[in-house]
Structure formats: C-alpha cells, structure tokens
Write a protein that holds these residues in place. Sequence first.
Motif, PDB file in Angstrom:
ATOM      1  N   TRP A  59      44.103  36.730  52.832  1.00 36.45           N
ATOM      2  CA  TRP A  59      42.975  35.798  52.734  1.00 36.45           C
ATOM      3  C   TRP A  59      43.328  34.573  51.914  1.00 36.45           C
ATOM      4  CZ3 TRP A  59      39.573  36.372  56.272  1.00 36.45           C
ATOM      5  CH2 TRP A  59      39.254  37.635  56.763  1.00 36.45           C
ATOM      6  N   GLY A  60      44.230  34.749  50.955  1.00 35.74           N
ATOM      7  CA  GLY A  60      44.651  33.617  50.137  1.00 35.74           C
ATOM      8  C   GLY A  60      45.337  32.533  50.941  1.00 35.74           C
ATOM      9  N   ALA A  61      45.960  32.906  52.060  1.00 38.72           N
ATOM     10  CA  ALA A  61      46.598  31.910  52.925  1.00 38.72           C
ATOM     11  C   ALA A  61      45.560  31.107  53.704  1.00 38.72           C
ATOM     12  CB  ALA A  61      47.563  32.589  53.890  1.00 38.72           C
ATOM     13  N   LEU A  62      44.380  31.672  53.878  1.00 39.69           N
ATOM     14  CA  LEU A  62      43.317  30.990  54.629  1.00 39.69           C
ATOM     15  C   LEU A  62      42.338  30.242  53.729  1.00 39.69           C
ATOM     16  CD1 LEU A  62      42.437  33.788  57.193  1.00 39.69           C
ATOM     17  CD2 LEU A  62      43.644  31.648  57.646  1.00 39.69           C
ATOM     18  N   PHE A  63      42.039  30.842  52.581  1.00 34.21           N
ATOM     19  CA  PHE A  63      41.032  30.276  51.687  1.00 34.21           C
ATOM     20  C   PHE A  63      41.593  30.207  50.280  1.00 34.21           C
ATOM     21  CE2 PHE A  63      38.809  32.753  54.937  1.00 34.21           C
ATOM     22  CZ  PHE A  63      38.011  31.775  55.508  1.00 34.21           C
ATOM     23  N   ARG A  64      41.309  29.117  49.617  1.00 39.89           N
ATOM     24  CA  ARG A  64      41.705  28.991  48.220  1.00 39.89           C
ATOM     25  C   ARG A  64      40.748  29.852  47.390  1.00 39.89           C
ATOM     26  NH1 ARG A  64      40.532  25.734  43.710  1.00 39.89           N
ATOM     27  NH2 ARG A  64      38.793  24.816  44.819  1.00 39.89           N
ATOM     28  N   THR A  65      41.290  30.799  46.654  1.00 38.67           N
ATOM     29  CA  THR A  65      40.451  31.667  45.830  1.00 38.67           C
ATOM     30  C   THR A  65      41.061  31.819  44.448  1.00 38.67           C
ATOM     31  OG1 THR A  65      41.576  33.671  46.549  1.00 38.67           O
ATOM     32  CG2 THR A  65      39.626  33.029  47.799  1.00 38.67           C
ATOM     33  N   GLN A  66      40.220  32.213  43.533  1.00 44.13           N
ATOM     34  CA  GLN A  66      40.652  32.512  42.174  1.00 44.13           C
ATOM     35  C   GLN A  66      40.365  33.982  41.922  1.00 44.13           C
ATOM     36  OE1 GLN A  66      42.139  30.473  39.576  1.00 44.13           O
ATOM     37  NE2 GLN A  66      42.496  32.595  39.012  1.00 44.13           N
ATOM     38  N   GLN A  67      41.368  34.716  41.486  1.00 42.38           N
ATOM     39  CA  GLN A  67      41.167  36.114  41.120  1.00 42.38           C
ATOM     40  C   GLN A  67      40.928  36.191  39.621  1.00 42.38           C
ATOM     41  OE1 GLN A  67      44.784  37.874  42.619  1.00 42.38           O
ATOM     42  NE2 GLN A  67      43.750  38.524  44.477  1.00 42.38           N
ATOM     43  N   VAL A  68      39.929  36.978  39.264  1.00 45.89           N
ATOM     44  CA  VAL A  68      39.556  37.109  37.866  1.00 45.89           C
ATOM     45  C   VAL A  68      39.379  38.592  37.559  1.00 45.89           C
ATOM     46  CG1 VAL A  68      37.865  36.493  36.102  1.00 45.89           C
ATOM     47  CG2 VAL A  68      38.333  34.901  37.982  1.00 45.89           C
ATOM     48  N   PHE A  89      27.616  46.427  41.774  1.00 51.01           N
ATOM     49  CA  PHE A  89      28.999  45.993  41.936  1.00 51.01           C
ATOM     50  C   PHE A  89      29.585  46.460  43.265  1.00 51.01           C
ATOM     51  CE2 PHE A  89      29.145  43.718  38.237  1.00 51.01           C
ATOM     52  CZ  PHE A  89      30.421  43.325  37.873  1.00 51.01           C
ATOM     53  N   ALA A  90      29.208  47.646  43.711  1.00 45.51           N
ATOM     54  CA  ALA A  90      29.692  48.146  45.005  1.00 45.51           C
ATOM     55  C   ALA A  90      29.209  47.260  46.150  1.00 45.51           C
ATOM     56  CB  ALA A  90      29.234  49.585  45.214  1.00 45.51           C
ATOM     57  N   GLU A  91      28.044  46.657  46.010  1.00 45.18           N
ATOM     58  CA  GLU A  91      27.460  45.833  47.071  1.00 45.18           C
ATOM     59  C   GLU A  91      27.894  44.367  47.013  1.00 45.18           C
ATOM     60  OE1 GLU A  91      23.306  46.439  46.434  1.00 45.18           O
ATOM     61  OE2 GLU A  91      23.323  48.456  47.326  1.00 45.18           O
ATOM     62  N   ALA A  92      28.433  43.921  45.889  1.00 47.76           N
ATOM     63  CA  ALA A  92      28.765  42.503  45.710  1.00 47.76           C
ATOM     64  C   ALA A  92      30.043  42.135  46.466  1.00 47.76           C
ATOM     65  CB  ALA A  92      28.928  42.172  44.232  1.00 47.76           C
ATOM     66  N   PRO A  93      29.977  41.182  47.389  1.00 42.78           N
ATOM     67  CA  PRO A  93      31.173  40.808  48.142  1.00 42.78           C
ATOM     68  C   PRO A  93      32.254  40.162  47.268  1.00 42.78           C
ATOM     69  CG  PRO A  93      29.347  39.350  48.688  1.00 42.78           C
ATOM     70  CD  PRO A  93      28.792  40.445  47.817  1.00 42.78           C
ATOM     71  N   TYR A 107      34.048  49.390  32.341  1.00 43.96           N
ATOM     72  CA  TYR A 107      34.483  49.049  33.695  1.00 43.96           C
ATOM     73  C   TYR A 107      35.532  47.948  33.661  1.00 43.96           C
ATOM     74  CZ  TYR A 107      30.271  51.535  35.039  1.00 43.96           C
ATOM     75  OH  TYR A 107      29.308  52.496  35.196  1.00 43.96           O
ATOM     76  N   ILE A 108      36.432  47.994  34.625  1.00 43.62           N
ATOM     77  CA  ILE A 108      37.369  46.902  34.865  1.00 43.62           C
ATOM     78  C   ILE A 108      37.217  46.535  36.334  1.00 43.62           C
ATOM     79  CG2 ILE A 108      39.780  46.181  34.935  1.00 43.62           C
ATOM     80  CD1 ILE A 108      40.292  48.164  32.648  1.00 43.62           C
ATOM     81  N   ALA A 109      37.024  45.245  36.600  1.00 36.72           N
ATOM     82  CA  ALA A 109      36.791  44.797  37.970  1.00 36.72           C
ATOM     83  C   ALA A 109      37.641  43.582  38.286  1.00 36.72           C
ATOM     84  CB  ALA A 109      35.313  44.457  38.174  1.00 36.72           C
ATOM     85  N   MET A 110      37.937  43.421  39.568  1.00 34.04           N
ATOM     86  CA  MET A 110      38.605  42.222  40.078  1.00 34.04           C
ATOM     87  C   MET A 110      37.556  41.451  40.863  1.00 34.04           C
ATOM     88  SD  MET A 110      41.202  40.193  40.854  1.00 34.04           S
ATOM     89  CE  MET A 110      42.737  41.064  40.650  1.00 34.04           C
ATOM     90  N   ILE A 111      37.350  40.223  40.473  1.00 32.38           N
ATOM     91  CA  ILE A 111      36.401  39.345  41.153  1.00 32.38           C
ATOM     92  C   ILE A 111      37.194  38.282  41.895  1.00 32.38           C
ATOM     93  CG2 ILE A 111      34.397  37.830  40.882  1.00 32.38           C
ATOM     94  CD1 ILE A 111      33.988  40.745  39.836  1.00 32.38           C
ATOM     95  N   ARG A 112      36.839  38.062  43.146  1.00 33.06           N
ATOM     96  CA  ARG A 112      37.444  36.976  43.924  1.00 33.06           C
ATOM     97  C   ARG A 112      36.390  35.899  44.106  1.00 33.06           C
ATOM     98  NH1 ARG A 112      40.390  40.995  47.742  1.00 33.06           N
ATOM     99  NH2 ARG A 112      42.328  41.234  46.598  1.00 33.06           N
ATOM    100  N   ALA A 113      36.718  34.712  43.639  1.00 36.48           N
ATOM    101  CA  ALA A 113      35.768  33.600  43.685  1.00 36.48           C
ATOM    102  C   ALA A 113      36.469  32.360  44.225  1.00 36.48           C
ATOM    103  CB  ALA A 113      35.234  33.319  42.283  1.00 36.48           C
ATOM    104  N   ARG A 114      35.682  31.406  44.699  1.00 38.01           N
ATOM    105  CA  ARG A 114      36.263  30.154  45.199  1.00 38.01           C
ATOM    106  C   ARG A 114      36.971  29.401  44.087  1.00 38.01           C
ATOM    107  NH1 ARG A 114      31.425  30.492  47.691  1.00 38.01           N
ATOM    108  NH2 ARG A 114      30.419  29.162  46.173  1.00 38.01           N
TER     109      ARG A 114
END
Length: 158
Positions: A59-68, A89-93, A107-114
């Motif tokens: 997806w990173g090749a298609l869309f610029r995203t920031q992983q947090v 959190f389970a429902e959040a895209p 909790y430790i989570a990976m968030i993908r944001a624009r």
Amino acid sequence: MHKIDRYDLKILRILSEDGRITKSALAEAINLSVTPAWERVRKLEAAGLVRGYRALIDWGALFRTQQVLVEISLARHTAQDMRRFEQRFAEAPEVAFCYATGGGVDYIAMIRARDIDHYQRFIDALLLEDLGIERYYTYIVTKTVKTAEDLPPADAYE
C-alpha cells in the motif's frame, strides 16, 4: 484435529510463503504425491490452521502513509473498559495491529495515517470518545527494518 507431523509443518511453512503454489509443486517440495499432499492441505484448512489466502499489497507504493507506533495505558482495568477499548481499536481502519501487553503499558498499536496531522486527529477523536485512555506515547516509524508478514516462528523451519 489430526496430529501435526513434519509434512504438515512443511506444508504450513510453504503455504505461508507462497499461498499460490500449485498442487504439484507443493507435493514435490514435501516429497509426497499430489493427492496425499493436497488431502493434508484440506485437513489443515478444515482444522482452522490455514485461515485463508490473500495477496500482500504494498500500500505504501500506492499511497503516501505514515506509520506510527503508540503505547496506550488505560485509567481503569475493568473488563468493560478493556472490552470497549479493544472493540473500538479492532473496528478502526487506521489501526494496522493492536496488542494487549503485560508490563508498563496496556496496549501497543500500529496506526497507519496519511500524515502526522491525520494521526493526531485520530488520537484526539479517541480521547473525546471516553475510551478510558489515561496516557499514550507516540513513536514515529522512520524506517522498516523487518516485518513478519505472517511468517511462522523460527522453529517451524527445523
């Protein structure tokens, strides 16, 4: 469920690396004929050990995203508070993964944001939802060194 043997472990390892492998190539790789090899695959599927097949998309090749990465601690540790947080959190895209942990944080989570602004707006919205978040710590991913991509544990290769 039938007992898992070395052939089954080989099948699972191979399928985890190449879910599109042909029946004959799989059989050759594990040194069985096609029919017994494929019967084993069907049994592993029926047992729920093979949960499905999918394409891994870059997806990173298609869309610029920031992983947090974000560490989250809840104010209260009741079953209801944890269930409410985990369901949200389970429902959040935006949430790529979320693990409940023992130790210093809950909790430790990976968030993908624009971008970072999108991430912060996501966190701000969560705080307004009263999910019981007491504190959170944000870590910006600057480089991916290695990802598991659903690979088996190292001892599955022995």
